[in-house]
Design a protein around this motif. Structure first.
Motif, PDB file in Angstrom:
ATOM      1  N   SER A 110       0.836  -1.209   0.000  1.00 28.41           N
ATOM      2  CA  SER A 110       0.000   0.000   0.000  1.00 28.41           C
ATOM      3  C   SER A 110       0.867   1.254   0.000  1.00 28.41           C
ATOM      4  CB  SER A 110      -0.930   0.010   1.215  1.00 28.41           C
ATOM      5  OG  SER A 110      -1.865  -1.040   1.142  1.00 28.41           O
ATOM      6  N   ASP A 111       1.970   1.208   0.756  1.00 29.04           N
ATOM      7  CA  ASP A 111       2.884   2.355   0.800  1.00 29.04           C
ATOM      8  C   ASP A 111       3.555   2.569  -0.550  1.00 29.04           C
ATOM      9  OD1 ASP A 111       2.319   2.712   3.492  1.00 29.04           O
ATOM     10  OD2 ASP A 111       3.988   1.451   4.149  1.00 29.04           O
ATOM     11  N   VAL A 112       3.891   1.474  -1.228  1.00 27.07           N
ATOM     12  CA  VAL A 112       4.538   1.588  -2.540  1.00 27.07           C
ATOM     13  C   VAL A 112       3.574   2.199  -3.544  1.00 27.07           C
ATOM     14  CG1 VAL A 112       5.614   0.327  -4.439  1.00 27.07           C
ATOM     15  CG2 VAL A 112       6.097  -0.341  -2.092  1.00 27.07           C
ATOM     16  N   ILE A 113       2.324   1.755  -3.532  1.00 27.35           N
ATOM     17  CA  ILE A 113       1.327   2.327  -4.440  1.00 27.35           C
ATOM     18  C   ILE A 113       1.133   3.820  -4.158  1.00 27.35           C
ATOM     19  CG2 ILE A 113      -1.114   2.294  -5.105  1.00 27.35           C
ATOM     20  CD1 ILE A 113      -1.092  -0.720  -4.696  1.00 27.35           C
ATOM     21  N   GLU A 114       1.166   4.178  -2.878  1.00 30.37           N
ATOM     22  CA  GLU A 114       1.038   5.592  -2.513  1.00 30.37           C
ATOM     23  C   GLU A 114       2.217   6.404  -3.044  1.00 30.37           C
ATOM     24  OE1 GLU A 114       0.140   8.380   1.418  1.00 30.37           O
ATOM     25  OE2 GLU A 114       0.732   6.281   1.669  1.00 30.37           O
ATOM     26  N   ARG A 115       3.408   5.833  -2.975  1.00 34.05           N
ATOM     27  CA  ARG A 115       4.592   6.525  -3.502  1.00 34.05           C
ATOM     28  C   ARG A 115       4.506   6.682  -5.017  1.00 34.05           C
ATOM     29  NH1 ARG A 115       9.792   3.491  -1.416  1.00 34.05           N
ATOM     30  NH2 ARG A 115      10.782   5.146  -2.657  1.00 34.05           N
ATOM     31  N   ILE A 116       3.997   5.647  -5.686  1.00 37.80           N
ATOM     32  CA  ILE A 116       3.827   5.741  -7.143  1.00 37.80           C
ATOM     33  C   ILE A 116       2.822   6.830  -7.482  1.00 37.80           C
ATOM     34  CG2 ILE A 116       3.014   4.525  -9.206  1.00 37.80           C
ATOM     35  CD1 ILE A 116       4.020   1.922  -7.937  1.00 37.80           C
ATOM     36  N   GLU A 119       4.478  10.209  -7.111  1.00 34.46           N
ATOM     37  CA  GLU A 119       5.376  10.505  -8.230  1.00 34.46           C
ATOM     38  C   GLU A 119       4.582  10.880  -9.475  1.00 34.46           C
ATOM     39  OE1 GLU A 119       8.583  10.799  -8.426  1.00 34.46           O
ATOM     40  OE2 GLU A 119       9.088  10.157  -6.394  1.00 34.46           O
ATOM     41  N   SER A 120       3.479  10.159  -9.709  1.00 32.93           N
ATOM     42  CA  SER A 120       2.666  10.416 -10.897  1.00 32.93           C
ATOM     43  C   SER A 120       1.994  11.781 -10.840  1.00 32.93           C
ATOM     44  CB  SER A 120       1.601   9.324 -11.050  1.00 32.93           C
ATOM     45  OG  SER A 120       2.193   8.054 -11.175  1.00 32.93           O
ATOM     46  N   ASN A 121       1.568  12.178  -9.643  1.00 33.43           N
ATOM     47  CA  ASN A 121       0.845  13.454  -9.495  1.00 33.43           C
ATOM     48  C   ASN A 121       1.783  14.657  -9.428  1.00 33.43           C
ATOM     49  OD1 ASN A 121      -1.666  12.185  -9.481  1.00 33.43           O
ATOM     50  ND2 ASN A 121      -1.608  11.852  -7.272  1.00 33.43           N
ATOM     51  N   ASP A 122       2.936  14.480  -8.769  1.00 34.06           N
ATOM     52  CA  ASP A 122       3.856  15.609  -8.608  1.00 34.06           C
ATOM     53  C   ASP A 122       4.576  15.961  -9.896  1.00 34.06           C
ATOM     54  OD1 ASP A 122       3.108  15.655  -6.019  1.00 34.06           O
ATOM     55  OD2 ASP A 122       5.003  14.932  -5.178  1.00 34.06           O
ATOM     56  N   ARG A 123       4.826  14.944 -10.730  1.00 28.99           N
ATOM     57  CA  ARG A 123       5.507  15.152 -12.015  1.00 28.99           C
ATOM     58  C   ARG A 123       6.828  15.917 -11.855  1.00 28.99           C
ATOM     59  NH1 ARG A 123       2.242  13.515 -15.984  1.00 28.99           N
ATOM     60  NH2 ARG A 123       0.005  13.419 -15.584  1.00 28.99           N
ATOM     61  N   ALA A 125      11.149  16.004 -11.456  1.00 21.59           N
ATOM     62  CA  ALA A 125      12.203  15.492 -12.335  1.00 21.59           C
ATOM     63  C   ALA A 125      12.333  13.981 -12.196  1.00 21.59           C
ATOM     64  CB  ALA A 125      13.531  16.167 -11.988  1.00 21.59           C
ATOM     65  N   ASN A 126      12.420  13.300 -13.351  1.00 24.54           N
ATOM     66  CA  ASN A 126      12.621  11.849 -13.412  1.00 24.54           C
ATOM     67  C   ASN A 126      11.495  11.053 -12.752  1.00 24.54           C
ATOM     68  OD1 ASN A 126      15.189  12.213 -14.665  1.00 24.54           O
ATOM     69  ND2 ASN A 126      16.084  12.615 -12.650  1.00 24.54           N
ATOM     70  N   ALA A 127      10.294  11.643 -12.701  1.00 24.03           N
ATOM     71  CA  ALA A 127       9.168  10.964 -12.053  1.00 24.03           C
ATOM     72  C   ALA A 127       8.838   9.636 -12.735  1.00 24.03           C
ATOM     73  CB  ALA A 127       7.940  11.871 -12.057  1.00 24.03           C
ATOM     74  N   SER A 128       8.939   9.604 -14.070  1.00 23.47           N
ATOM     75  CA  SER A 128       8.600   8.364 -14.788  1.00 23.47           C
ATOM     76  C   SER A 128       9.564   7.249 -14.434  1.00 23.47           C
ATOM     77  CB  SER A 128       8.607   8.607 -16.299  1.00 23.47           C
ATOM     78  OG  SER A 128       9.902   9.007 -16.744  1.00 23.47           O
ATOM     79  N   TYR A 129      10.852   7.598 -14.257  1.00 22.40           N
ATOM     80  CA  TYR A 129      11.836   6.577 -13.874  1.00 22.40           C
ATOM     81  C   TYR A 129      11.605   6.105 -12.442  1.00 22.40           C
ATOM     82  CZ  TYR A 129      14.426   7.596 -18.137  1.00 22.40           C
ATOM     83  OH  TYR A 129      14.802   7.750 -19.447  1.00 22.40           O
ATOM     84  N   MET A 130      11.239   7.032 -11.570  1.00 21.41           N
ATOM     85  CA  MET A 130      10.954   6.660 -10.189  1.00 21.41           C
ATOM     86  C   MET A 130       9.739   5.740 -10.134  1.00 21.41           C
ATOM     87  SD  MET A 130      13.106   7.820  -7.953  1.00 21.41           S
ATOM     88  CE  MET A 130      12.141   7.726  -6.442  1.00 21.41           C
ATOM     89  N   SER A 131       8.697   6.077 -10.900  1.00 17.25           N
ATOM     90  CA  SER A 131       7.494   5.243 -10.932  1.00 17.25           C
ATOM     91  C   SER A 131       7.818   3.857 -11.463  1.00 17.25           C
ATOM     92  CB  SER A 131       6.416   5.895 -11.798  1.00 17.25           C
ATOM     93  OG  SER A 131       5.970   7.102 -11.228  1.00 17.25           O
ATOM     94  N   CYS A 132       8.636   3.817 -12.516  1.00 19.45           N
ATOM     95  CA  CYS A 132       9.034   2.540 -13.104  1.00 19.45           C
ATOM     96  C   CYS A 132       9.770   1.684 -12.072  1.00 19.45           C
ATOM     97  CB  CYS A 132       9.915   2.779 -14.323  1.00 19.45           C
ATOM     98  SG  CYS A 132      10.550   1.275 -15.095  1.00 19.45           S
ATOM     99  N   GLY A 133      10.727   2.294 -11.366  1.00 20.91           N
ATOM    100  CA  GLY A 133      11.478   1.568 -10.353  1.00 20.91           C
ATOM    101  C   GLY A 133      10.590   1.061  -9.234  1.00 20.91           C
TER     102      GLY A 133
END
Length: 255
Positions: A110-116, A119-123, A125-133
């Protein structure tokens, strides 16, 4: 890469609400339910418990909601994801698809989904890479939790017997082992031994034996004390051709 399309945490759905997409969606949908729920699988209505997860594959009809006997709606964490490696990863990690399953050993999901979601909402720097990781982390964590559950379930009694055969086989990987030899050490039939071994170690005994032989061969070749033919024989390979083929399959290069 993996991509997140939408996700949400602790999303509440009112009493009587049913999420229905008869034609499915073109993405993977992973949900962790915080309340009891029902879902449709192969045209049948099934029930899930609070805390269980459901991973729907792309194009699968989606129907889920709260059971009638449950006084309220349902609440869940959810994430849609896709990517060129998604199908392969789900298969390799043996994550159950289109049926409810438990992953109690991975409460952090649940915490990981919240972090994703952040990242998706804040957009930033490098948010797409963070979301991917984070998506890789989420799936790897699920795969590990499922494997640990299987390991725990099978370890009551059978573990010691299969582990004995496993350890002896790897200690003497150069021996000309047969599946019958391995199974005899465990005290089980060949079919039962192979099934338990796969459940405990996530691989077949033959694959583990070959990998152990290749690891030993790499060590011997790097030590420089034996040529390729001698190494093949010392590591239990019946022919030089078979050794060379297996070595390249596991390492990516010839001996």
């Amino acid at each position: 890469m993996l991509f997140c399309y939408m996700c949400g945490n602790a999303t509440e759905h009112g009493k009587g609400f049913v999420f229905s997409r008869p034609d499915g969606v073109p993405y993977w949908l992973l949900m962790k339910f915080k309340t009891p729920f029902f879902y449709e699988a192969d045209g049948k209505i099934c029930e899930g418990r609070a805390g269980e997860l459901l991973l729907n594959s792309p194009g699968t009809p989606l129907v889920h909601g709260a059971p009638e006997k449950f006084d309220g709606g349902f609440c869940n964490d959810w994430i849609y994801f896709s990517g060129d490696e998604a199908d392969k990863i789900v298969k390799e990690l043996e994550i159950p698809v289109n049926r409810a399953f438990s992953a109690e050993r991975y409460p952090e999901i649940s915490d990981v989904i919240e972090r994703i979601s952040k990242e998706s909402n804040d957009r930033t720097a490098n948010a797409s890479y963070m979301s991917c990781g984070l998506l890789y982390l989420m799936l790897a964590g699920l795969g590990r939790a499922i494997a640990q559950n299987a390991y725990s379930d099978a370890s009551s009694g059978a573990f010691a017997d299969v582990k004995r055969a496993h350890d002896e086989m790897l200690r003497n990987c150069g021996r000309a082992w047969t599946l019958s030899d391995m199974a005899e050490l465990s005290g089980y039939s060949v079919s039962r031994f192979c099934a338990l071994y796969k459940k405990l170690y996530g691989a077949s005994p033959v694959d583990d034996l070959i990998k152990a032989r290749i690891d030993r061969a790499r060590y011997l070749l790097l030590a420089g004390e034996h040529n390729v033919s001698e190494t093949a024989e010392l590591c239990g390979f019946s022919s030089l051709h078979y050794f060379s083929s297996a070595f390249k399959k596991f390492t990516g290069y010839p001996p």
